[in-house]
Design a protein around this motif. Sequence first.
Motif, PDB file in Angstrom:
ATOM      1  N   ARG A   7      57.385 -15.902  18.679  1.00 32.27           N
ATOM      2  CA  ARG A   7      58.315 -17.021  18.642  1.00 32.27           C
ATOM      3  C   ARG A   7      58.993 -17.080  20.171  1.00 32.27           C
ATOM      4  O   ARG A   7      59.358 -16.194  20.605  1.00 32.27           O
ATOM      5  N   ILE A   8      59.356 -18.165  20.364  1.00 34.93           N
ATOM      6  CA  ILE A   8      60.174 -18.360  21.600  1.00 34.93           C
ATOM      7  C   ILE A   8      61.358 -19.330  21.274  1.00 34.93           C
ATOM      8  O   ILE A   8      60.869 -20.561  21.175  1.00 34.93           O
ATOM      9  N   GLY A   9      62.306 -18.934  20.995  1.00 31.55           N
ATOM     10  CA  GLY A   9      63.652 -19.501  20.370  1.00 31.55           C
ATOM     11  C   GLY A   9      63.129 -19.929  18.983  1.00 31.55           C
ATOM     12  O   GLY A   9      62.856 -19.303  18.272  1.00 31.55           O
ATOM     13  N   ASP A  10      63.198 -21.422  18.833  1.00 30.54           N
ATOM     14  CA  ASP A  10      62.613 -21.837  17.450  1.00 30.54           C
ATOM     15  C   ASP A  10      61.461 -22.325  17.545  1.00 30.54           C
ATOM     16  O   ASP A  10      60.839 -22.562  16.583  1.00 30.54           O
ATOM     17  N   ASP A  52      56.713 -16.809   8.769  1.00 28.40           N
ATOM     18  CA  ASP A  52      55.696 -17.823   8.425  1.00 28.40           C
ATOM     19  C   ASP A  52      56.230 -19.210   9.249  1.00 28.40           C
ATOM     20  O   ASP A  52      56.093 -20.265   8.593  1.00 28.40           O
ATOM     21  N   ALA A  53      56.435 -19.072  10.474  1.00 31.77           N
ATOM     22  CA  ALA A  53      56.646 -20.279  11.371  1.00 31.77           C
ATOM     23  C   ALA A  53      55.554 -20.930  11.255  1.00 31.77           C
ATOM     24  O   ALA A  53      55.659 -22.310  11.520  1.00 31.77           O
ATOM     25  N   LEU A  54      54.258 -20.725  11.518  1.00 32.30           N
ATOM     26  CA  LEU A  54      53.115 -21.481  11.131  1.00 32.30           C
ATOM     27  C   LEU A  54      53.126 -22.516  10.146  1.00 32.30           C
ATOM     28  O   LEU A  54      52.775 -23.602  10.088  1.00 32.30           O
ATOM     29  N   TRP A  55      53.349 -21.901   8.842  1.00 28.66           N
ATOM     30  CA  TRP A  55      53.349 -22.641   7.606  1.00 28.66           C
ATOM     31  C   TRP A  55      54.515 -23.648   7.713  1.00 28.66           C
ATOM     32  O   TRP A  55      54.375 -24.709   7.412  1.00 28.66           O
ATOM     33  N   GLU A  56      55.686 -23.190   8.340  1.00 25.54           N
ATOM     34  CA  GLU A  56      56.766 -24.155   8.378  1.00 25.54           C
ATOM     35  C   GLU A  56      56.380 -25.278   9.360  1.00 25.54           C
ATOM     36  O   GLU A  56      56.671 -26.719   9.111  1.00 25.54           O
TER      37      GLU A  56
END
Length: 115
Positions: A7-10, A52-56
């Motif tokens: 991640r880079i920030g959000d 799970d940023a990808l899922w979000e």
Amino acid sequence: MLRIRGRIGDWPVDLTVEMDAEDWDQLARRISPEAVAQVPAAPRTPGAPRSDALWETAQQVLREAGQMEGPRLLAELEGLAGGVAAGKRLLVRLRHNEQVHVEVREDAPLYIWKG
């Protein structure tokens, strides 16, 4: 191939860099064994929930669109996930998400965000 995820920030980052044998050799010549030894290994706990940023982000794609036909959504998810298999896994997760309704149509399923 080299894959960088994080991640880079959000913002989720999923970067794939293709390198041939010559590229790897050149990289190996520039990195000293001492430098490699100083890099701490990433902690890995079996069974620990991963970010799970990808899922979000996959959910956000459908949420913002409101509805999308299956082939177009799959293409978006493949690009987001960096590959066909990962895109299909995200599509299956969306299909089973309680906030998503899948309308079966003659040509292609329509994914509708209910949330």
